[in-house]
Write an enzyme that holds these catalytic residues in place. Structure first.
Site, PDB file in Angstrom:
ATOM      1  N   LYS A  83     -42.231  -4.417  77.403  1.00 25.18           N
ATOM      2  CA  LYS A  83     -42.380  -5.833  77.217  1.00 25.18           C
ATOM      3  C   LYS A  83     -41.787  -6.847  78.316  1.00 25.18           C
ATOM      4  CE  LYS A  83     -41.034  -8.193  72.770  1.00 25.18           C
ATOM      5  NZ  LYS A  83     -40.291  -8.074  71.552  1.00 25.18           N
TER       6      LYS A  83
HETATM    7  O1  G3P Z   1     -39.130  -9.175  68.552  1.00 21.90           O
HETATM    8  C1  G3P Z   1     -39.502 -10.892  69.230  1.00 21.90           C
HETATM    9  C2  G3P Z   1     -39.412 -11.699  67.756  1.00 21.90           C
HETATM   10  O2  G3P Z   1     -40.270 -11.284  66.790  1.00 21.90           O
HETATM   11  C3  G3P Z   1     -37.962 -12.253  67.719  1.00 21.90           C
HETATM   12  O3  G3P Z   1     -37.908 -12.935  66.432  1.00 21.90           O
HETATM   13  O4  G3P Z   1     -36.683 -13.817  64.478  1.00 21.90           O
HETATM   14  O5  G3P Z   1     -35.450 -13.599  66.769  1.00 21.90           O
HETATM   15  O6  G3P Z   1     -37.340 -15.267  66.498  1.00 21.90           O
HETATM   16  P1  G3P Z   1     -36.650 -14.012  65.942  1.00 21.90           P
END
Ligand code: G3P
Length: 215
Positions: A83
């Protein structure tokens, strides 16, 4: 449509996997820190739970260091996907890692133009963050819709991985748009399971059955 679980908690990954909801896993530095475990240990364990792609994020911000980190991460297991954050150095790293046969997931994508550049660099997957856009009063799913359309216009093979999911509605909209993948927190998977009429129906069937048995 593929479902990934957005988690570094091996217990909930196992639970979701037992329910047939795990085609892959995404992690990020925040989720790994929350697990309280070493990065390498947790990624290696996740890779034994699923044979699907498991995203592990680099920490460096310089292209050559990202490549070095990515090459090392890819050695942890066959299904590791590296990633990489969306930035110019990140795109250099994506191009290099792709040429080495290593799969990449370009993360922190908030615009159609960023998604287009990630695809041109050769990314295997691109992660548009819908919830964080909604949080600042922008329409995250509208952006996903446009990314899917642009990729279709030019036959890009980069898969659209809807990330930063906050609710079942995000998944329903992603499915209607035809996004390839959504990465979903376990809590949202559980929210997707329920319906008040299902609960009511189960209770009614059971009570009618018990009445007929004279209970
Ligand atoms: O893993 C990346 C993403 O899904 C993170 O989500 O909820 O931290 O905005 P969030």
């Amino acid at each position: 449509m593929k479902f990934f679980i957005d988690s570094a908690d091996v217990n909930e990954i196992r639970m979701a996997n037992d329910r047939g909801w795990v085609d892959g896993v995404t992690t990020n530095p925040t989720l790994v820190a929350k697990s309280g475990r070493s990065f390498e240990e947790v990624i290696k364990e996740i890779c034994t739970i699923t044979k699907g792609p498991v995203s592990a994020e680099v920490i460096s911000l310089k292209a050559d260091e990202m490549v070095k980190e990515g090459v090392a991460l890819a050695k942890w297991a066959d299904n590791v996907v590296v990633k990489i954050p969306m930035c110019e150095d990140g795109m250099v790293a994506v191009k290099k890692l792709t040429s080495l046969g290593i799969k990449t997931n370009v993360t922190l994508v908030f615009s159609v133009m960023q998604a287009l550049l990630a695809a041109k660099a050769g990314a295997t997957m691109v992660s548009p963050f819908v919830g964080r856009l909604d949080d600042i009063s922008q329409d995250g799913m509208a952006m996903v819709n446009e990314v899917v359309q642009v990729y279709r216009n030019y036959d890009f093979t980069t898969e659209v991985l809807v990330a930063s999911v906050r609710s079942p509605m995000h998944i329903q909209t992603a499915a209607l748009i035809g996004a390839d993948i959504a990465t979903i927190p376990y809590k949202v998977m559980q929210q997707m399971t329920g319906h008040p009429l299902t609960t009511k129906g189960i209770e009614m069937f059971l009570s009618d059955w018990n009445k007929a048995q004279g209970k």
